[in-house]
Design an enzyme around this catalytic site. Structure first.
Site, PDB file in Angstrom:
ATOM      1  N   CYS A  47       0.863  -1.179   0.000  1.00  0.00           N
ATOM      2  CA  CYS A  47       0.000   0.000   0.000  1.00  0.00           C
ATOM      3  C   CYS A  47       0.899   1.229   0.000  1.00  0.00           C
ATOM      4  O   CYS A  47       1.767   1.364   0.878  1.00  0.00           O
ATOM      5  CB  CYS A  47      -0.859  -0.043   1.264  1.00  0.00           C
ATOM      6  SG  CYS A  47      -1.810   1.453   1.548  1.00  0.00           S
TER       7      CYS A  47
ATOM      8  N   CYS B 297      -0.971   3.972  -6.228  1.00  0.00           N
ATOM      9  CA  CYS B 297      -1.909   3.362  -5.283  1.00  0.00           C
ATOM     10  C   CYS B 297      -2.134   1.953  -5.814  1.00  0.00           C
ATOM     11  O   CYS B 297      -2.387   1.778  -7.019  1.00  0.00           O
ATOM     12  CB  CYS B 297      -3.224   4.136  -5.251  1.00  0.00           C
ATOM     13  SG  CYS B 297      -4.538   3.276  -4.347  1.00  0.00           S
TER      14      CYS B 297
HETATM   15  N1  DGL Z   1      -4.167   0.738  -1.787  1.00  0.00           N
HETATM   16  C1  DGL Z   1      -3.799   1.899  -1.030  1.00  0.00           C
HETATM   17  C2  DGL Z   1      -2.542   2.569  -1.606  1.00  0.00           C
HETATM   18  O1  DGL Z   1      -1.765   1.961  -2.311  1.00  0.00           O
HETATM   19  C3  DGL Z   1      -4.783   3.007  -0.826  1.00  0.00           C
HETATM   20  C4  DGL Z   1      -6.205   2.849  -0.749  1.00  0.00           C
HETATM   21  C5  DGL Z   1      -6.792   3.551   0.466  1.00  0.00           C
HETATM   22  O2  DGL Z   1      -7.068   4.762   0.432  1.00  0.00           O
HETATM   23  O3  DGL Z   1      -6.936   2.841   1.458  1.00  0.00           O
HETATM   24  O4  DGL Z   1      -2.304   3.714  -1.324  1.00  0.00           O
END
Ligand code: DGL
Length: 279
Positions: A86, A197
């Site tokens: 993430c 993201c």
């Molecule tokens: N998947 C997460 C990232 O790579 C973000 C998604 C969220 O806002 O939780 O930042």
């Protein structure tokens, strides 16, 4: 997954242990997907923090504490390394976890920043990410550490990950959203765009249509390469032809995670365990 009884090094780590992976939800599956392909012999434990989703509008302080709690749980499961799948959590908590944990922690971002600098020809790079990631300025710092002359055009996309996580990524609303978020990048004439993201590769085709003639840099591919190299150098890579196992846990509704996860990973998930972590 039971802790194996193999050879352990001075830090108490063994190639036989699993790799822990976490994200706020299903986005990290785009990273896991690459890891499963590049490291087929490894076992993985994936935790989706769906009860805390989205991370994108949380504070650094909250994210650091949460990442610490999740890492504690993963370490309790017996893992040899932790992957923060993430960008938002990496920006807020990678340094903190690396400083406080005894096992290696790898995050997304740095290898994408490096790949973007290597890929761009006109030295104009775009970034699509959550508000927290853009606000952190982490990508800018990492890109400039490799080439101070590269211009980064960052666009915060606060509505995109929640729309993907809601499970209907191909409706008109998302098409419109992707068109709007990518417009500043088309105007800025960038030739390389970081999908900052881990949810965004789930709408990659829409992004490609709106960003013609641009190279997209994705977290999964870069991270899996870095993970493989890091495990090999630490003699923690599994040296077997046997296929590894994977298992899933989440903090929210396990049935929702199961349905969404199966659709996005396109592999059977098995039983998804619901786990309560922290308060
Ligand atoms: N998947 C997460 C990232 O790579 C973000 C998604 C969220 O806002 O939780 O930042």
């Amino acid at each position: 997954m039971a802790r194996p009884s193999g050879q352990f090094d001075d830090a108490g780590l063994s190639p036989d242990l699993a790799i822990g992976v976490f994200d706020s939800g299903v986005g990290g599956l785009t990273v896991l997907d690459e890891c499963l392909a590049q490291l087929p012999a490894e076992d993985f434990i994936y935790f989706g923090d769906t009860a805390w989703f989205p991370y994108g509008d949380r504070s650094d302080l909250e994210l650091r504490a949460r990442a610490e709690d999740i890492s504690g749980w993963l370490i309790g499961q017996g893992v040899k390394t932790i992957v923060i799948a993430c960008n938002t959590a990496t920006a807020a908590a990678l340094t903190h976890l690396q400083t406080h944990l005894e096992i290696p922690v790898i995050g997304v971002m740095s290898s994408e920043a490096h790949a973007a600098v290597q890929t761009t020809r006109n030295r104009r790079v775009g970034l699509l990410a959550t508000e927290a990631t853009v606000r952190s300025g982490s990508y800018e710092r990492m890109i400039h550490a490799h080439d101070a002359g590269v211009e980064l055009v960052a666009v915060a996309c606060p509505r995109l990950a929640p729309a993907i996580q809601a499970g209907d990524p191909f409706d008109d609303r998302i098409v419109e959203m992707v068109r709007d978020y990518t417009a500043p990048l088309r105007d800025a004439d960038v030739d390389t765009v970081i999908l900052g993201c881990t949810h965004y590769p789930l709408v990659e085709r829409l992004l490609r249509r709106n960003l013609p003639n641009t190279r997209l840099i994705k977290s999964g591919e870069e991270l899996a390469r870095e993970l493989r190299e890091s495990l090999a150098r630490k003699s923690l890579l599994r040296n077997t032809a046997a296929e590894g196992r994977y298992q899933f846990a989440c903090s929210g509704d396990p049935d929702v995670f199961h349905t969404l996860g199966t659709r996005f990973l396109q592999m059977p998930l098995g039983t998804v365990e619901q786990v309560t972590i922290g308060a």
